[in-house]
Design a protein around this motif. Structure first.
Motif, PDB file in Angstrom:
ATOM      1  N   GLY A 303       0.795  -1.242  -0.155  1.00 28.65           N
ATOM      2  CA  GLY A 303      -0.005   0.043  -0.099  1.00 28.65           C
ATOM      3  C   GLY A 303       0.637   1.377  -0.011  1.00 28.65           C
ATOM      4  N   ARG A 304       1.958   1.280   0.739  1.00 18.40           N
ATOM      5  CA  ARG A 304       2.725   2.341   0.821  1.00 18.40           C
ATOM      6  C   ARG A 304       3.618   2.566  -0.380  1.00 18.40           C
ATOM      7  N   TYR A 305       3.886   1.574  -1.179  1.00  9.93           N
ATOM      8  CA  TYR A 305       4.556   1.690  -2.292  1.00  9.93           C
ATOM      9  C   TYR A 305       3.634   2.281  -3.651  1.00  9.93           C
ATOM     10  N   LEU A 306       2.356   1.913  -3.568  1.00  6.27           N
ATOM     11  CA  LEU A 306       1.444   2.307  -4.528  1.00  6.27           C
ATOM     12  C   LEU A 306       1.249   3.880  -4.210  1.00  6.27           C
ATOM     13  N   HIS A 307       1.327   4.224  -3.190  1.00  8.17           N
ATOM     14  CA  HIS A 307       0.926   5.623  -2.589  1.00  8.17           C
ATOM     15  C   HIS A 307       1.935   6.398  -3.032  1.00  8.17           C
ATOM     16  N   ILE A 308       3.275   5.839  -2.917  1.00  6.22           N
ATOM     17  CA  ILE A 308       4.587   6.599  -3.353  1.00  6.22           C
ATOM     18  C   ILE A 308       4.342   6.861  -5.052  1.00  6.22           C
ATOM     19  N   LEU A 309       4.128   5.750  -5.883  1.00  4.65           N
ATOM     20  CA  LEU A 309       4.137   5.804  -7.132  1.00  4.65           C
ATOM     21  C   LEU A 309       2.953   6.836  -7.619  1.00  4.65           C
ATOM     22  N   LYS A 310       1.855   6.811  -6.907  1.00  4.23           N
ATOM     23  CA  LYS A 310       0.791   7.796  -7.379  1.00  4.23           C
ATOM     24  C   LYS A 310       1.145   9.128  -7.128  1.00  4.23           C
ATOM     25  N   ASP A 311       1.629   9.346  -5.647  1.00  5.82           N
ATOM     26  CA  ASP A 311       2.268  10.758  -5.588  1.00  5.82           C
ATOM     27  C   ASP A 311       3.244  11.139  -6.325  1.00  5.82           C
ATOM     28  N   THR A 312       4.226  10.381  -6.810  1.00  6.05           N
ATOM     29  CA  THR A 312       5.065  10.783  -7.850  1.00  6.05           C
ATOM     30  C   THR A 312       4.850  11.057  -9.329  1.00  6.05           C
ATOM     31  N   VAL A 313       3.641  10.240  -9.745  1.00  9.47           N
ATOM     32  CA  VAL A 313       3.390  10.842 -10.970  1.00  9.47           C
ATOM     33  C   VAL A 313       2.221  12.004 -10.838  1.00  9.47           C
ATOM     34  N   GLU A 314       1.679  12.237  -9.739  1.00  9.05           N
ATOM     35  CA  GLU A 314       0.903  13.442  -9.660  1.00  9.05           C
ATOM     36  C   GLU A 314       1.692  14.589  -9.516  1.00  9.05           C
ATOM     37  N   LYS A 315       2.993  14.595  -8.841  1.00  9.52           N
ATOM     38  CA  LYS A 315       3.886  16.001  -8.514  1.00  9.52           C
ATOM     39  C   LYS A 315       4.239  15.939  -9.939  1.00  9.52           C
ATOM     40  N   MET A 316       4.649  14.859 -10.867  1.00  9.81           N
ATOM     41  CA  MET A 316       5.217  15.348 -12.055  1.00  9.81           C
ATOM     42  C   MET A 316       4.426  15.878 -12.992  1.00  9.81           C
ATOM     43  N   SER A 317       3.018  15.376 -12.803  1.00  6.78           N
ATOM     44  CA  SER A 317       1.866  15.855 -13.590  1.00  6.78           C
ATOM     45  C   SER A 317       1.861  17.529 -13.276  1.00  6.78           C
ATOM     46  N   ALA A 318       1.798  17.821 -12.114  1.00  6.70           N
ATOM     47  CA  ALA A 318       1.556  19.027 -11.615  1.00  6.70           C
ATOM     48  C   ALA A 318       2.762  20.231 -11.653  1.00  6.70           C
ATOM     49  N   GLY A 319       4.074  19.510 -12.122  1.00  5.91           N
ATOM     50  CA  GLY A 319       4.971  20.423 -12.343  1.00  5.91           C
ATOM     51  C   GLY A 319       6.050  20.887 -11.030  1.00  5.91           C
ATOM     52  N   VAL A 320       5.697  20.197  -9.921  1.00  2.31           N
ATOM     53  CA  VAL A 320       6.413  19.991  -8.639  1.00  2.31           C
ATOM     54  C   VAL A 320       7.735  19.334  -8.949  1.00  2.31           C
ATOM     55  N   LEU A 321       7.592  18.177  -9.483  1.00  5.81           N
ATOM     56  CA  LEU A 321       8.864  17.216  -9.836  1.00  5.81           C
ATOM     57  C   LEU A 321       8.960  17.658 -11.395  1.00  5.81           C
ATOM     58  N   ARG A 322      10.149  18.229 -12.019  1.00  4.89           N
ATOM     59  CA  ARG A 322      10.574  18.257 -13.383  1.00  4.89           C
ATOM     60  C   ARG A 322      11.802  17.515 -13.421  1.00  4.89           C
ATOM     61  N   PRO A 323      11.618  16.211 -14.087  1.00 10.09           N
ATOM     62  CA  PRO A 323      12.810  15.329 -14.544  1.00 10.09           C
ATOM     63  C   PRO A 323      13.497  16.103 -15.737  1.00 10.09           C
ATOM     64  N   GLN A 324      14.577  15.656 -15.583  1.00 10.35           N
ATOM     65  CA  GLN A 324      15.436  15.902 -16.765  1.00 10.35           C
ATOM     66  C   GLN A 324      14.945  15.288 -18.283  1.00 10.35           C
ATOM     67  N   PRO A 325      14.631  16.252 -19.231  1.00  8.03           N
ATOM     68  CA  PRO A 325      13.979  15.622 -20.476  1.00  8.03           C
ATOM     69  C   PRO A 325      14.874  14.501 -20.948  1.00  8.03           C
ATOM     70  N   GLU A 326      14.344  13.470 -21.315  1.00 10.09           N
ATOM     71  CA  GLU A 326      14.853  12.486 -21.940  1.00 10.09           C
ATOM     72  C   GLU A 326      14.284  12.216 -23.343  1.00 10.09           C
ATOM     73  N   GLU A 327      15.347  12.252 -24.429  1.00 13.60           N
ATOM     74  CA  GLU A 327      14.943  12.114 -25.777  1.00 13.60           C
ATOM     75  C   GLU A 327      14.632  10.426 -26.016  1.00 13.60           C
ATOM     76  N   ALA A 328      13.263  10.158 -26.589  1.00 18.20           N
ATOM     77  CA  ALA A 328      12.994   8.711 -26.538  1.00 18.20           C
ATOM     78  C   ALA A 328      13.639   8.394 -27.902  1.00 18.20           C
ATOM     79  N   VAL A 329      14.029   7.058 -27.663  1.00 18.42           N
ATOM     80  CA  VAL A 329      14.472   6.282 -29.172  1.00 18.42           C
ATOM     81  C   VAL A 329      13.482   5.256 -29.253  1.00 18.42           C
ATOM     82  N   PRO A 330      13.567   4.991 -30.831  1.00 19.19           N
ATOM     83  CA  PRO A 330      12.774   3.888 -31.202  1.00 19.19           C
ATOM     84  C   PRO A 330      13.037   2.439 -30.970  1.00 19.19           C
ATOM     85  N   ARG A 331      12.122   1.580 -30.856  1.00 16.52           N
ATOM     86  CA  ARG A 331      12.364   0.148 -30.407  1.00 16.52           C
ATOM     87  C   ARG A 331      13.659  -0.374 -31.113  1.00 16.52           C
ATOM     88  N   TYR A 332      13.980  -0.244 -32.682  1.00 15.28           N
ATOM     89  CA  TYR A 332      15.083  -0.940 -33.303  1.00 15.28           C
ATOM     90  C   TYR A 332      16.200  -0.402 -32.867  1.00 15.28           C
TER      91      TYR A 332
END
Length: 353
Positions: A303-332
């Motif tokens: 339960g605590r683990y899921l709370h951490i995951l949920k709070d992490t993505v919500e703070k990223m969505s709100a702009g509180v946590l702004r990770p370094q941008p990572e350029e996505a690569v294609p699967r190949y």
């Protein structure tokens, strides 16, 4: 469909990463969710940890941080419905590679992804957010008014720690390995609220010598630091290899701890001599080991683990946590990207499907 797997090397040979054909089961388990993967994060594979917990396979699935859309749910799933956007980390013993088009995963490892948050950002930063929460909340019991030192604050993990700590009213100091990273850290500002610098002081360590002790005592009025989060330490004087030349000595870390302070270390093979232990005892300070896999290796605090995951993505969505941008690569390009990650030529990679 195809997934990315690791064929562990014999003796000291480097592991090989290969694309293999795979498939999902015809029938979902009672609590399983079938997810169409949209993005997958690649992080270094800890083969020793897998061996220690008894996971030994010819082919080890690679890519565990996933973001995608639910396409089917098991008969007893209560948290998700088809078309829900989700994000999560596959468990250590998962048979699936996150780079498959579709994966089956228990609902207890997933949380809802906010609509504003991109799948690439979620998959790329989820692990760092989880690490930061574990270090600051679970181990260090962070509280407003504490003083924190984050080693190598310009790293993706360090940046998450800085932003999370500042959000909770903690005074943050950090170290930099170059003039460029020092300038970057000094210019950090929150995305919302008062635009004060996030970092109170940046301590340069690129010259080979550091004024760590004098700067910390100046910034804390001689009291020392409540929390220190390292990115590794030097165990011996004169240890100047390429990977350790910027790391602090273990005695320097203990010397700048306050009474009752917490040292959270990522160094798996830390060895403390009797004088080090004596100094920790005198300060009534503690050392905690940061094992980022502990949440998915044990279901004791799900339960605590899921709370951490949920709070992490919500703070990223709100702009509180702004990770370094990572350029996505294609699967190949996933095999090449994973080889670079495993050799530590890059810290992580994100594959967009």
């Amino acid at each position: 469909m195809k997934g990315l797997y690791c064929r562990a090397g014999v003796s000291d040979a480097e592991p090989k990463f290969v694309i293999q054909e795979t498939s999902v089961a015809e029938v979902l388990g009672s609590h399983q969710v079938r997810v169409k993967v949209k993005a997958c994060g690649l992080s270094p594979l800890d083969l020793k940890l897998l061996s220690d917990v008894g996971i030994q396979r010819d082919l080890i699935p690679v890519g565990r941080e996933v973001a995608g859309v639910v396409v089917q749910v098991g008969p007893k799933v209560s948290s998700f419905q088809p078309d829900d956007e989700v994000v999560g980390i596959l468990p250590l013993d998962s048979p699936c590679s996150g780079l498959c088009d579709a994966i089956d995963i228990d609902e207890q490892y997933l949380v809802q992804k906010p609509e504003k948050l991109s799948s690439v950002c979620a998959a790329g930063a989820l692990r760092d957010g989880l690490h930061a929460y574990t270090a600051l909340h679970t181990h260090a019991r962070m509280a407003a008014g504490h003083t924190l030192l984050v080693m190598d604050g310009a790293s993706s993990f360090g940046l998450m720690c800085i932003q999370l700590a500042c959000y909770h009213g903690v005074k943050v100091l950090t170290t930099s390995h170059s003039p460029q990273t020092r300038s970057f850290l000094e210019q950090l500002r929150p995305s919302v609220g008062v635009q004060n610098p996030l970092v109170a002081r940046v301590i340069p360590v690129d010259s080979g010598t550091s004024d760590l002790l004098s700067v910390v005592l100046e910034e804390t009025g001689g009291l020392g630091l409540d929390i220190i989060i390292d990115s590794g330490v030097r165990l011996q004087d004169g240890e100047e290899s390429e990977g350790t030349k910027f790391l602090p000595h273990k005695h320097d870390i203990i010397s700048v701890l306050a009474v009752g302070g917490h040292w959270v270390t990522s160094h798996q093979d830390l060895q403390l001599d009797p004088p080090d232990c004596r100094l920790l005892h005198l300060k009534s300070a503690s050392v905690s080991f940061l094992n980022p896999e502990v949440w998915t290796a044990s279901s004791a605090q799900q339960g605590r683990y899921l709370h951490i995951l949920k709070d992490t993505v919500e703070k990223m969505s709100a702009g509180v946590l702004r990770p370094q941008p990572e350029e996505a690569v294609p699967r190949y390009e996933a095999t090449v990207a994973m080889e670079a990650v495993q050799r530590h030529q890059r810290t992580k990679a994100v594959v967009q499907l």
